[in-house]
Motif scaffolding. Structure first.
Motif, mmCIF file in Angstrom:
data_model
loop_
_atom_site.group_PDB
_atom_site.id
_atom_site.type_symbol
_atom_site.label_atom_id
_atom_site.label_comp_id
_atom_site.label_asym_id
_atom_site.label_seq_id
_atom_site.Cartn_x
_atom_site.Cartn_y
_atom_site.Cartn_z
ATOM 1 N N VAL A 83 0.835 -1.204 0.000
ATOM 2 C CA VAL A 83 0.000 0.000 0.000
ATOM 3 C C VAL A 83 0.867 1.250 0.000
ATOM 4 O O VAL A 83 0.617 2.205 -0.747
ATOM 5 C CB VAL A 83 -0.947 -0.008 1.220
ATOM 6 C CG1 VAL A 83 -1.654 1.342 1.357
ATOM 7 C CG2 VAL A 83 -1.975 -1.121 1.084
ATOM 8 N N SER A 84 1.919 1.247 0.826
ATOM 9 C CA SER A 84 2.785 2.416 0.939
ATOM 10 C C SER A 84 3.622 2.638 -0.316
ATOM 11 O O SER A 84 3.660 3.740 -0.870
ATOM 12 C CB SER A 84 3.698 2.250 2.156
ATOM 13 O OG SER A 84 4.651 3.295 2.221
ATOM 14 N N ARG A 85 4.288 1.588 -0.772
ATOM 15 C CA ARG A 85 5.200 1.744 -1.906
ATOM 16 C C ARG A 85 4.475 2.067 -3.202
ATOM 17 O O ARG A 85 5.010 2.780 -4.057
ATOM 18 C CB ARG A 85 6.044 0.472 -2.060
ATOM 19 C CG ARG A 85 7.039 0.266 -0.932
ATOM 20 C CD ARG A 85 7.840 -1.005 -1.123
ATOM 21 N NE ARG A 85 8.832 -1.179 -0.054
ATOM 22 C CZ ARG A 85 9.683 -2.201 0.009
ATOM 23 N NH1 ARG A 85 9.663 -3.144 -0.928
ATOM 24 N NH2 ARG A 85 10.550 -2.282 1.003
ATOM 25 N N LEU A 86 3.280 1.537 -3.375
ATOM 26 C CA LEU A 86 2.520 1.804 -4.590
ATOM 27 C C LEU A 86 1.567 2.989 -4.434
ATOM 28 O O LEU A 86 0.834 3.305 -5.370
ATOM 29 C CB LEU A 86 1.741 0.553 -5.005
ATOM 30 C CG LEU A 86 2.586 -0.672 -5.335
ATOM 31 C CD1 LEU A 86 1.706 -1.821 -5.822
ATOM 32 C CD2 LEU A 86 3.652 -0.355 -6.373
ATOM 33 N N ARG A 87 1.576 3.605 -3.251
ATOM 34 C CA ARG A 87 0.750 4.783 -2.970
ATOM 35 C C ARG A 87 -0.726 4.491 -3.210
ATOM 36 O O ARG A 87 -1.486 5.322 -3.736
ATOM 37 C CB ARG A 87 1.225 5.964 -3.822
ATOM 38 C CG ARG A 87 2.693 6.320 -3.603
ATOM 39 C CD ARG A 87 3.139 7.477 -4.445
ATOM 40 N NE ARG A 87 2.485 8.718 -4.034
ATOM 41 C CZ ARG A 87 2.688 9.891 -4.624
ATOM 42 N NH1 ARG A 87 3.535 9.978 -5.639
ATOM 43 N NH2 ARG A 87 2.064 10.973 -4.207
ATOM 44 N N LEU A 88 -1.163 3.332 -2.761
ATOM 45 C CA LEU A 88 -2.544 2.935 -2.974
ATOM 46 C C LEU A 88 -3.521 3.653 -2.051
ATOM 47 O O LEU A 88 -4.734 3.606 -2.276
ATOM 48 C CB LEU A 88 -2.676 1.418 -2.795
ATOM 49 C CG LEU A 88 -1.965 0.582 -3.866
ATOM 50 C CD1 LEU A 88 -2.034 -0.892 -3.530
ATOM 51 C CD2 LEU A 88 -2.568 0.835 -5.241
ATOM 52 N N ALA A 89 -3.014 4.284 -1.009
ATOM 53 C CA ALA A 89 -3.887 5.055 -0.131
ATOM 54 C C ALA A 89 -4.216 6.429 -0.708
ATOM 55 O O ALA A 89 -5.070 7.138 -0.180
ATOM 56 C CB ALA A 89 -3.245 5.208 1.250
ATOM 57 N N ASP A 90 -3.546 6.806 -1.782
ATOM 58 C CA ASP A 90 -3.771 8.089 -2.439
ATOM 59 C C ASP A 90 -4.842 7.900 -3.512
ATOM 60 O O ASP A 90 -4.601 7.248 -4.529
ATOM 61 C CB ASP A 90 -2.462 8.585 -3.056
ATOM 62 C CG ASP A 90 -2.580 9.986 -3.645
ATOM 63 O OD1 ASP A 90 -3.702 10.392 -4.007
ATOM 64 O OD2 ASP A 90 -1.542 10.661 -3.762
ATOM 65 N N ALA A 91 -6.011 8.443 -3.271
ATOM 66 C CA ALA A 91 -7.130 8.242 -4.191
ATOM 67 C C ALA A 91 -6.826 8.754 -5.593
ATOM 68 O O ALA A 91 -7.400 8.274 -6.569
ATOM 69 C CB ALA A 91 -8.386 8.921 -3.639
ATOM 70 N N ARG A 92 -5.937 9.727 -5.715
ATOM 71 C CA ARG A 92 -5.593 10.261 -7.034
ATOM 72 C C ARG A 92 -4.647 9.336 -7.776
ATOM 73 O O ARG A 92 -4.698 9.233 -9.013
ATOM 74 C CB ARG A 92 -4.973 11.641 -6.895
ATOM 75 C CG ARG A 92 -5.931 12.715 -6.371
ATOM 76 C CD ARG A 92 -5.195 13.992 -6.058
ATOM 77 N NE ARG A 92 -4.179 13.796 -5.034
ATOM 78 C CZ ARG A 92 -3.362 14.752 -4.600
ATOM 79 N NH1 ARG A 92 -3.427 15.960 -5.123
ATOM 80 N NH2 ARG A 92 -2.470 14.493 -3.660
ATOM 81 N N GLN A 93 -3.754 8.663 -7.046
ATOM 82 C CA GLN A 93 -2.766 7.787 -7.667
ATOM 83 C C GLN A 93 -3.296 6.372 -7.905
ATOM 84 O O GLN A 93 -2.876 5.697 -8.838
ATOM 85 C CB GLN A 93 -1.528 7.692 -6.771
ATOM 86 C CG GLN A 93 -0.780 8.991 -6.586
ATOM 87 C CD GLN A 93 -0.002 9.383 -7.825
ATOM 88 O OE1 GLN A 93 0.388 8.541 -8.622
ATOM 89 N NE2 GLN A 93 0.235 10.672 -7.985
ATOM 90 N N ARG A 94 -4.201 5.931 -7.041
ATOM 91 C CA ARG A 94 -4.605 4.530 -7.041
ATOM 92 C C ARG A 94 -5.134 4.013 -8.387
ATOM 93 O O ARG A 94 -4.743 2.931 -8.825
ATOM 94 C CB ARG A 94 -5.638 4.293 -5.934
ATOM 95 C CG ARG A 94 -6.035 2.827 -5.788
ATOM 96 C CD ARG A 94 -6.825 2.598 -4.509
ATOM 97 N NE ARG A 94 -8.015 3.412 -4.436
ATOM 98 C CZ ARG A 94 -8.222 4.344 -3.513
ATOM 99 N NH1 ARG A 94 -7.311 4.593 -2.596
ATOM 100 N NH2 ARG A 94 -9.351 5.044 -3.498
ATOM 101 N N PRO A 95 -6.025 4.726 -9.080
ATOM 102 C CA PRO A 95 -6.543 4.172 -10.339
ATOM 103 C C PRO A 95 -5.454 3.857 -11.353
ATOM 104 O O PRO A 95 -5.476 2.802 -11.999
ATOM 105 C CB PRO A 95 -7.489 5.272 -10.848
ATOM 106 C CG PRO A 95 -7.884 6.015 -9.623
ATOM 107 C CD PRO A 95 -6.671 6.011 -8.745
ATOM 108 N N GLN A 96 -4.485 4.766 -11.514
ATOM 109 C CA GLN A 96 -3.421 4.531 -12.486
ATOM 110 C C GLN A 96 -2.522 3.378 -12.062
ATOM 111 O O GLN A 96 -2.124 2.542 -12.890
ATOM 112 C CB GLN A 96 -2.592 5.806 -12.675
ATOM 113 C CG GLN A 96 -1.407 5.662 -13.626
ATOM 114 C CD GLN A 96 -1.836 5.288 -15.038
ATOM 115 O OE1 GLN A 96 -2.987 5.486 -15.427
ATOM 116 N NE2 GLN A 96 -0.916 4.716 -15.806
#
Length: 219
Positions: A83-96
């Motif tokens: 979650v941290s390394r892929l920035r999956l908690a960031d709603a703006r980054q998660r889709p990409q």
């Protein structure tokens, strides 16, 4: 797998495959990590690697892969790292990020669904290794869409084995997050001798390792 050629758009079926972005970060859970998130709740990351590695060629060192993090890490810690390394908690980054992960999961599924986890990790790593080479595109989906590199992209993309695709999805997330070391020794190419003849780039001096049904190269 072939040398890079003209870049073409990835099939729409691949490019639009991503999860809905409207999930609150504080509620990020297994479902939000992607369809079929797999991490055994009672096992360590090493459990994703078969107890017996794929048999190498005669006289060849046994290929291995190790967790890239120090010490013993349980599934919860590994999940937090992803979650941290892929920035999956960031709603703006998660889709990409999830779109790229799904492209990689498709590559693992169609290229290595019958392989052990080690073989699947190796196939995923080759795609990631290409991102570091100037001759290739700079996103996972574009590497896979690169003209003629992965012939399955022009065929039927139906997922017929949901369980195997869930495993491929897990492999993609783990490798994108750098959870495991590179078992291919930096390979950018592979092929399956049982299915196709040796490509022109499969020269002895470019050969690195055999893992399962694939031979890995860096031409």
């Amino acid at each position: 797998m072939r040398r890079p050629a003209r870049l073409t758009p990835l099939l729409a079926a691949l490019l639009v495959l991503c999860l809905a972005p409207g999930l609150r970060a504080q509620e990020l859970g297994a479902q939000e990590l992607g369809e079929g998130w797999i991490m055994p709740s009672d096992e360590t990351p090493g459990s994703l690697i078969p107890s017996r590695p794929d048999a190498p060629a005669a006289g060849e060192p046994v290929p291995t892969v190790q967790p890239s993090i120090r010490g013993r890490a349980g599934p919860a810690q590994i999940r937090r790292l992803i979650v941290s390394r892929l920035r999956l908690a960031d709603a703006r980054q998660r889709p990409q990020v999830l779109r790229q992960a799904r492209c990689l999961a498709y590559a693992v599924y169609f290229e290595a669904q019958g392989e052990t986890r080690l073989g699947q990790l190796a196939v995923a790593q080759v795609v990631l290794n290409r991102l570091r080479v100037p001759a290739y595109p700079k996103t996972i989906c574009r590497v896979i869409a690169d003209h003629g590199q992965f012939p399955w992209t022009t065929g039927d993309l139906t997922i017929r084995d949901a369980a195997r695709f869930r495993i491929a999805w897990s492999v993609a997330l783990h490798m994108m997050a750098g959870i495991f070391t590179d078992p291919t020794r930096g390979a950018t190419h592979f092929y399956a001798p049982a299915r196709v003849g040796a490509p022109a780039w499969a020269m002895p001096e470019a050969y690195l390792v055999t893992i399962g049904g694939h031979r890995f190269f860096r031409p």
